[in-house]
Motif scaffolding. Sequence first.
Motif, short mmCIF file in Angstrom:
data_model
loop_
_atom_site.label_atom_id
_atom_site.label_comp_id
_atom_site.label_asym_id
_atom_site.label_seq_id
_atom_site.Cartn_x
_atom_site.Cartn_y
_atom_site.Cartn_z
N THR A 41 0.81 -1.22 0.00
CA THR A 41 0.00 0.00 0.00
C THR A 41 0.84 1.27 0.00
N VAL A 42 2.17 1.11 -0.03
CA VAL A 42 3.08 2.27 0.04
C VAL A 42 3.63 2.60 -1.33
N THR A 43 3.55 3.88 -1.69
CA THR A 43 4.08 4.38 -2.95
C THR A 43 5.19 5.37 -2.65
N LEU A 44 6.29 5.25 -3.34
CA LEU A 44 7.44 6.13 -3.19
C LEU A 44 7.44 7.14 -4.33
N LYS A 45 7.61 8.43 -4.00
CA LYS A 45 7.55 9.48 -5.02
C LYS A 45 8.77 10.40 -4.93
N ASN A 46 9.23 10.82 -6.10
CA ASN A 46 10.32 11.78 -6.24
C ASN A 46 9.83 12.83 -7.23
N ILE A 47 9.75 14.06 -6.77
CA ILE A 47 9.27 15.14 -7.64
C ILE A 47 10.45 16.02 -8.03
N LEU A 48 10.87 15.87 -9.29
CA LEU A 48 11.94 16.68 -9.88
C LEU A 48 13.23 16.70 -9.04
N ASN A 49 13.53 15.59 -8.37
CA ASN A 49 14.72 15.48 -7.53
C ASN A 49 14.80 16.60 -6.49
N GLU A 50 13.66 17.14 -6.10
CA GLU A 50 13.63 18.21 -5.10
C GLU A 50 12.75 17.87 -3.91
N ALA A 51 11.77 17.03 -4.11
CA ALA A 51 10.86 16.66 -3.02
C ALA A 51 10.69 15.14 -3.06
N TYR A 52 10.76 14.54 -1.89
CA TYR A 52 10.69 13.09 -1.78
C TYR A 52 9.66 12.74 -0.71
N SER B 84 -1.45 4.33 1.11
CA SER B 84 -2.86 4.46 0.72
C SER B 84 -3.80 3.76 1.70
N ALA B 85 -3.29 2.83 2.50
CA ALA B 85 -4.15 2.15 3.48
C ALA B 85 -4.49 3.05 4.66
N THR B 86 -3.53 3.89 5.04
CA THR B 86 -3.75 4.75 6.20
C THR B 86 -3.97 6.22 5.83
N GLY B 87 -3.58 6.58 4.60
CA GLY B 87 -3.64 7.97 4.19
C GLY B 87 -2.46 8.79 4.68
N ALA C 85 6.11 0.73 11.58
CA ALA C 85 5.04 1.52 10.96
C ALA C 85 4.30 0.76 9.87
N GLY C 86 4.79 -0.44 9.54
CA GLY C 86 4.14 -1.23 8.48
C GLY C 86 4.47 -0.74 7.08
N ILE C 87 5.53 0.06 6.96
CA ILE C 87 5.92 0.61 5.66
C ILE C 87 6.71 -0.41 4.85
N ILE C 88 7.55 -1.19 5.55
CA ILE C 88 8.30 -2.25 4.89
C ILE C 88 8.03 -3.58 5.58
N MET C 89 8.40 -4.65 4.88
CA MET C 89 8.29 -6.00 5.44
C MET C 89 9.40 -6.85 4.84
#
Length: 94
Positions: A15-26, A31-34, A88-92
Amino acid sequence: MLEINKARAYQLSGTVTLKNILNEAYFMLDSATGNQYDLTEMEYKIVSLIDSGTVFAEVVAQIALEYSAPMEQITTDLEEYFASLLNAGIIMES
């Protein structure tokens, strides 16, 4: 603290998505917890390595190549970071 198996690979929760916005914001979004987690560039690199299936010991080695810190300190810091992500349930474990 959870015991981290240094020979195992870990993966992001489905349920976890990793995002990189223009190498400036990470960030990560669970999505399960919001919950949204802002990341530093280093945290993004670490989580990207986890997401690619890299085993813990190799994550330590790759971070050590980029940063001038004692290997023992990097290992301790990453064990704590992995434990917090597991709690936190982010990785397993893969």
